[in-house]
Design a protein around this motif. Structure first.
Motif, PDB file in Angstrom:
ATOM      1  N   TYR B 133     -40.300 -89.883  94.960  1.00  0.00           N
ATOM      2  CA  TYR B 133     -38.843 -89.775  94.835  1.00  0.00           C
ATOM      3  C   TYR B 133     -38.246 -91.120  94.499  1.00  0.00           C
ATOM      4  CZ  TYR B 133     -37.756 -92.066  99.333  1.00  0.00           C
ATOM      5  OH  TYR B 133     -37.609 -92.967 100.359  1.00  0.00           O
ATOM      6  N   GLN B 134     -37.026 -91.070  94.005  1.00  0.00           N
ATOM      7  CA  GLN B 134     -36.255 -92.296  93.790  1.00  0.00           C
ATOM      8  C   GLN B 134     -34.791 -92.001  94.062  1.00  0.00           C
ATOM      9  OE1 GLN B 134     -35.909 -93.735  89.768  1.00  0.00           O
ATOM     10  NE2 GLN B 134     -35.187 -91.787  88.982  1.00  0.00           N
ATOM     11  N   ILE B 135     -34.038 -93.056  94.308  1.00  0.00           N
ATOM     12  CA  ILE B 135     -32.580 -92.951  94.395  1.00  0.00           C
ATOM     13  C   ILE B 135     -32.066 -93.916  93.340  1.00  0.00           C
ATOM     14  CG2 ILE B 135     -30.547 -93.267  95.860  1.00  0.00           C
ATOM     15  CD1 ILE B 135     -32.299 -92.668  98.284  1.00  0.00           C
ATOM     16  N   GLN B 136     -31.578 -93.390  92.255  1.00  0.00           N
ATOM     17  CA  GLN B 136     -31.273 -94.235  91.095  1.00  0.00           C
ATOM     18  C   GLN B 136     -30.055 -93.687  90.345  1.00  0.00           C
ATOM     19  OE1 GLN B 136     -31.104 -96.933  89.605  1.00  0.00           O
ATOM     20  NE2 GLN B 136     -33.012 -97.357  88.521  1.00  0.00           N
ATOM     21  N   TRP B 137     -29.356 -94.565  89.655  1.00  0.00           N
ATOM     22  CA  TRP B 137     -28.198 -94.177  88.853  1.00  0.00           C
ATOM     23  C   TRP B 137     -28.633 -93.411  87.622  1.00  0.00           C
ATOM     24  CZ3 TRP B 137     -23.422 -94.543  90.842  1.00  0.00           C
ATOM     25  CH2 TRP B 137     -23.316 -95.289  92.027  1.00  0.00           C
ATOM     26  N   LYS B 138     -27.831 -92.400  87.317  1.00  0.00           N
ATOM     27  CA  LYS B 138     -28.077 -91.565  86.142  1.00  0.00           C
ATOM     28  C   LYS B 138     -26.781 -91.554  85.323  1.00  0.00           C
ATOM     29  CE  LYS B 138     -31.784 -89.611  88.293  1.00  0.00           C
ATOM     30  NZ  LYS B 138     -31.812 -90.503  89.460  1.00  0.00           N
ATOM     31  N   PHE B 139     -26.895 -91.072  84.103  1.00  0.00           N
ATOM     32  CA  PHE B 139     -25.696 -90.995  83.257  1.00  0.00           C
ATOM     33  C   PHE B 139     -25.674 -89.664  82.528  1.00  0.00           C
ATOM     34  CE2 PHE B 139     -22.527 -92.000  80.133  1.00  0.00           C
ATOM     35  CZ  PHE B 139     -21.776 -93.035  80.682  1.00  0.00           C
ATOM     36  N   ARG B 140     -24.562 -88.965  82.627  1.00  0.00           N
ATOM     37  CA  ARG B 140     -24.351 -87.784  81.787  1.00  0.00           C
ATOM     38  C   ARG B 140     -22.999 -87.937  81.126  1.00  0.00           C
ATOM     39  NH1 ARG B 140     -26.826 -83.162  85.852  1.00  0.00           N
ATOM     40  NH2 ARG B 140     -28.881 -84.136  85.921  1.00  0.00           N
ATOM     41  N   ASP B 141     -23.027 -87.905  79.804  1.00  0.00           N
ATOM     42  CA  ASP B 141     -21.816 -88.195  79.047  1.00  0.00           C
ATOM     43  C   ASP B 141     -20.936 -86.945  78.979  1.00  0.00           C
ATOM     44  OD1 ASP B 141     -20.025 -89.644  77.640  1.00  0.00           O
ATOM     45  OD2 ASP B 141     -21.275 -89.954  75.858  1.00  0.00           O
ATOM     46  N   GLU B 142     -20.345 -86.619  80.111  1.00  0.00           N
ATOM     47  CA  GLU B 142     -19.455 -85.456  80.228  1.00  0.00           C
ATOM     48  C   GLU B 142     -18.361 -85.536  79.168  1.00  0.00           C
ATOM     49  OE1 GLU B 142     -19.315 -82.999  82.542  1.00  0.00           O
ATOM     50  OE2 GLU B 142     -20.820 -83.666  84.001  1.00  0.00           O
ATOM     51  N   ILE B 143     -18.031 -84.389  78.576  1.00  0.00           N
ATOM     52  CA  ILE B 143     -16.970 -84.437  77.553  1.00  0.00           C
ATOM     53  C   ILE B 143     -15.629 -84.745  78.187  1.00  0.00           C
ATOM     54  CG2 ILE B 143     -16.587 -81.905  77.565  1.00  0.00           C
ATOM     55  CD1 ILE B 143     -16.221 -82.306  74.423  1.00  0.00           C
ATOM     56  N   ARG B 144     -15.376 -84.196  79.377  1.00  0.00           N
ATOM     57  CA  ARG B 144     -14.111 -84.469  80.068  1.00  0.00           C
ATOM     58  C   ARG B 144     -14.401 -84.830  81.527  1.00  0.00           C
ATOM     59  NH1 ARG B 144     -12.009 -80.757  76.834  1.00  0.00           N
ATOM     60  NH2 ARG B 144     -13.021 -79.112  78.032  1.00  0.00           N
ATOM     61  N   PRO B 145     -14.724 -86.107  81.773  1.00  0.00           N
ATOM     62  CA  PRO B 145     -14.980 -86.501  83.164  1.00  0.00           C
ATOM     63  C   PRO B 145     -13.708 -86.267  83.973  1.00  0.00           C
ATOM     64  CG  PRO B 145     -15.466 -88.292  81.622  1.00  0.00           C
ATOM     65  CD  PRO B 145     -14.729 -87.248  80.856  1.00  0.00           C
ATOM     66  N   ARG B 146     -13.841 -85.772  85.202  1.00  0.00           N
ATOM     67  CA  ARG B 146     -12.645 -85.582  86.026  1.00  0.00           C
ATOM     68  C   ARG B 146     -13.011 -85.458  87.484  1.00  0.00           C
ATOM     69  NH1 ARG B 146     -12.145 -79.266  84.634  1.00  0.00           N
ATOM     70  NH2 ARG B 146     -14.279 -79.206  83.934  1.00  0.00           N
ATOM     71  N   PHE B 147     -11.987 -85.339  88.310  1.00  0.00           N
ATOM     72  CA  PHE B 147     -12.178 -85.221  89.755  1.00  0.00           C
ATOM     73  C   PHE B 147     -12.905 -86.442  90.331  1.00  0.00           C
ATOM     74  CE2 PHE B 147     -12.596 -80.464  88.618  1.00  0.00           C
ATOM     75  CZ  PHE B 147     -11.215 -80.333  88.501  1.00  0.00           C
TER      76      PHE B 147
END
Lengths: 439, 439
Positions: B133-147
């Motif tokens: 396992y790892q605890i690491q930053w990920k990135f998803r280029d959401e079209i409309r980041p919110r909340f």
């Protein structure tokens, strides 16, 4: 941890691509694994070292009054345009366009981002000084990544930033970090010499680099022999004021004509840069309008400094400074486990029983033990244990077991002693161990 | 920590851009600060929560036998071509070209990378099972980041991957993670219902999502009322086998006609997805040739599963599940500090003395205290303390001080009691506190 179930893939062969000892040893000791050029995965054994270093760095930052934040890895180019550095940075900056074609980048450093955070929230001199730090991954798109994590592309760095109302405050912040760095490196078990340095792309008029002494170091440093007291690691007795005034300089800055140290007291050695501290005044606060109201109500741009430690690079630097032909020799403060327990005759009821008894007793005392319970030849087990470099080895099943004795070997000195099971347990119990680490 | 020097910038105004309670409260409580669209900086107060969650997640992973690694954030596109997912992933994948025009990406998940690590080192069934396992930053280029961080672009995730020689082993690994997840969420102070789920882009034929119950949840879930025992948090008594067989389903999967639960025992609520576990067999090991030799010497592609927890998202989910009109109500296990100590009359010798005495005594006992020593009106201090939601408030300087009493308030219940200084210290000392946290 039982080696038979642990993901610790050691290599017998010397990897041909690795040119320096730390790179070779990190690959052979199953610490890292190449993912793509200059980018590595940290395997469990390597990650333990990385985290031990992180913990010491963090503790010394907190002790010095810095507060931890965490900035994102991906930043907007806009802020870097405000400071004027977006174009300066050149190809080492990993530039990215997101799905909306916005210009982004993977942060190589964070002066702009932290200055932006600061200016949004801090409005008055009464809230100063402030010192914010983070331990976060950075990316520099090196043209020729090499030497493993020593000159990789994705690397872990502690960076912090001080904010003061005036120069005097800023110097004071700088001095605090100077002390924190000396304490940090001493605790990590290395000698790091603070040399005068150019401030490079970050800019500013006071700056020092910390170089870990190692024969394979990339640069030459000159320093007053009195720095050698850093080897003693007795932190209470570190005379910071004295150390602050000692001479040390990188080769480019060293001029034998003007060097104030008598030749017999001047040492020359090679070093690996692992830290850098800067005072750069208002270089960012002015263009980015990070101002606070002073006592008289006037707006004043804050005086800033920034301070970096190469956390992942330190793993390699420590190995460069501490290894022998057989493998790594971990300083006890960063060792992934304190003890390697070798069962030489797996399956033999006597050695199994003695090994399990020791393993259980030491675990119960919170001593970090790697138990080599693999069914391999003695020679392979000895070689692997020397390679991975744990500070202490406990060998069960050698000649001494017939005398009800167990051999304990110190990896660093090579000294061995034969002890009874109870003496072994006593040697490594709480009186000499703190937080599972030998002290 | 003294609030006067702490970087904890609370906001009185409700930020107009924030549409859900957790987003509003995280901004108002000085936990995060927007860096660029869908990307946040974690300020000290928020980071403490994130780290507390990380610690609990890590402890439960280790307890379940998973071993921690750390994969890089930037990956080569080549591996994703091997699995066939490079084109599938679409625009949510942040694609990057480095200075040599090589195609890279910021990892949205890590099946390919870990499969590559595995196939390089593990060659025989004898080294199975493995769970990394790892605890690491990920990135998803959401079209409309919110909340806020609930649907941000850069986010922190725990992801792990199990490797087994056969289906039976893989099911066993899956079951272990099911239990680890129940334990994790219970310790975090939330009720998380494991609902049957589609396996989406990752693929596979057994998969469950864990939804934290909260009125503002994005999806509707149906579940057996017996799950409510998860509220009790008495982990020793969690009947995993029973919970495993209870009915729960997301709205899309729920069919009232075939639902095995009697209507009076069926509950309906809204939930926020915070975890997802998958068994997907050889989906990656076959195309990527992650094989081991079996007992009979044949090459066998390993059976895999993957398991995710949205660590940063959990910060928001916990707030959605636990807040009131005045602010956040932290479960004690993740609270950034255990106690908020309010000095109502800074500068008054009596209240200063009582406050400092309490602060020193509690610090000495390793209780995490945030001491509000700011010179502000009582109303602002009460409002701020309720907003930031620490489990306990100690109020010095109210009416009760004239009777040598100090008020202690429980943030969750609102119950107050008047105690002497010694009684307060006794209430919060080691007998009731473990590791600086209230228990």
């Amino acid at each position: 941890m039982r080696w038979s179930t642990y993901f610790l893939p050691t290599l017998k062969e010397v990897p041909v691509e690795a040119q320096i000892p730390s790179h070779r040893l990190m690959l052979r000791a199953g610490m890292i694994c190449l993912s793509s050029s200059g980018i590595y995965t940290w395997l469990p054994f390597g990650l333990r070292v990385l985290k031990n270093i992180e913990t010491i760095v963090r503790e010394e930052q907190e002790r010095a009054g810095a507060q931890e934040v965490l900035m994102p890895t991906i930043q907007s180019a806009d802020l870097w345009r405000e400071s004027g550095r977006y174009d300066d940075y050149g190809k080492e900056m990993l530039r990215i366009r997101d799905r909306h074609e916005r210009e982004m980048l993977y942060g190589p450093t964070n002066e702009e981002l932290i200055t932006d955070v600061f200016r949004r929230f801090v409005k008055t001199y009464r809230d100063l000084p402030k010192n914010l730090y983070q331990i976060q991954w950075k990316f520099r798109d090196e043209i020729r990544p090499r030497f493993g994590i020593m000159r990789g592309r994705e690397f872990l760095m502690k960076d912090n930033y001080s904010f003061d109302i005036d120069k005097e405050g800023a110097y004071n912040s700088y001095r605090k970090m100077f002390e924190a760095y000396l304490r940090t490196f001493a605790r990590l078990g290395v000698v790091a010499i603070p040399v005068k340095a150019d401030s490079g792309a970050i800019g500013g008029d006071m700056s020092q680099e910390f170089h870990v002494l190692a024969e394979t170091g990339e640069s030459k440093v000159f320093y007053d022999v009195a720095f050698e007291e850093l080897r003693h690691k007795d932190l209470a007795s570190l005379d910071i004021e004295k150390l602050r005034n000692l001479y040390a300089a990188a080769e480019e800055k060293h001029d034998p004509q003007t060097c104030p140290v008598a030749p017999e007291n001047l040492k020359e050695a090679r070093g690996i840069e692992v830290g850098h501290i800067f005072y750069f005044g208002t270089k960012y606060s002015e263009p980015m309008k990070a101002t606070v109201t002073g006592e008289d109500g006037q707006l004043i741009p804050v005086e800033m400094g920034s301070y970096g430690i190469g956390v992942s690079r330190l793993v390699a630097a420590i190995i460069e400074a501490s290894h022998d032909a057989a493998g790594i020799i971990w300083p006890e403060s960063v060792a992934p486990f304190c003890i390697g327990l070798i069962n030489l005759k797996v399956g033999n009821p006597d050695t199994d029983k003695a090994s399990e008894t020791l393993y259980d007793a030491l675990q119960k005392e919170n001593v970090e033990v790697l138990y080599d319970d693999r069914d391999l030849r003695a020679g392979s087990k000895f070689a692997d244990m020397d390679l991975i470099g744990l500070p202490w080895q406990i060998v069960v099943g050698g000649r001494s077991l017939s005398m009800n004795k167990i051999e304990v070997k110190c990896r660093k000195t090579g000294l061995r002693e034969d002890l009874s099971i109870n003496e072994v347990i006593k040697k490594f119990t709480k009186s000499t161990i703190s937080d599972g680490k030998c002290v």
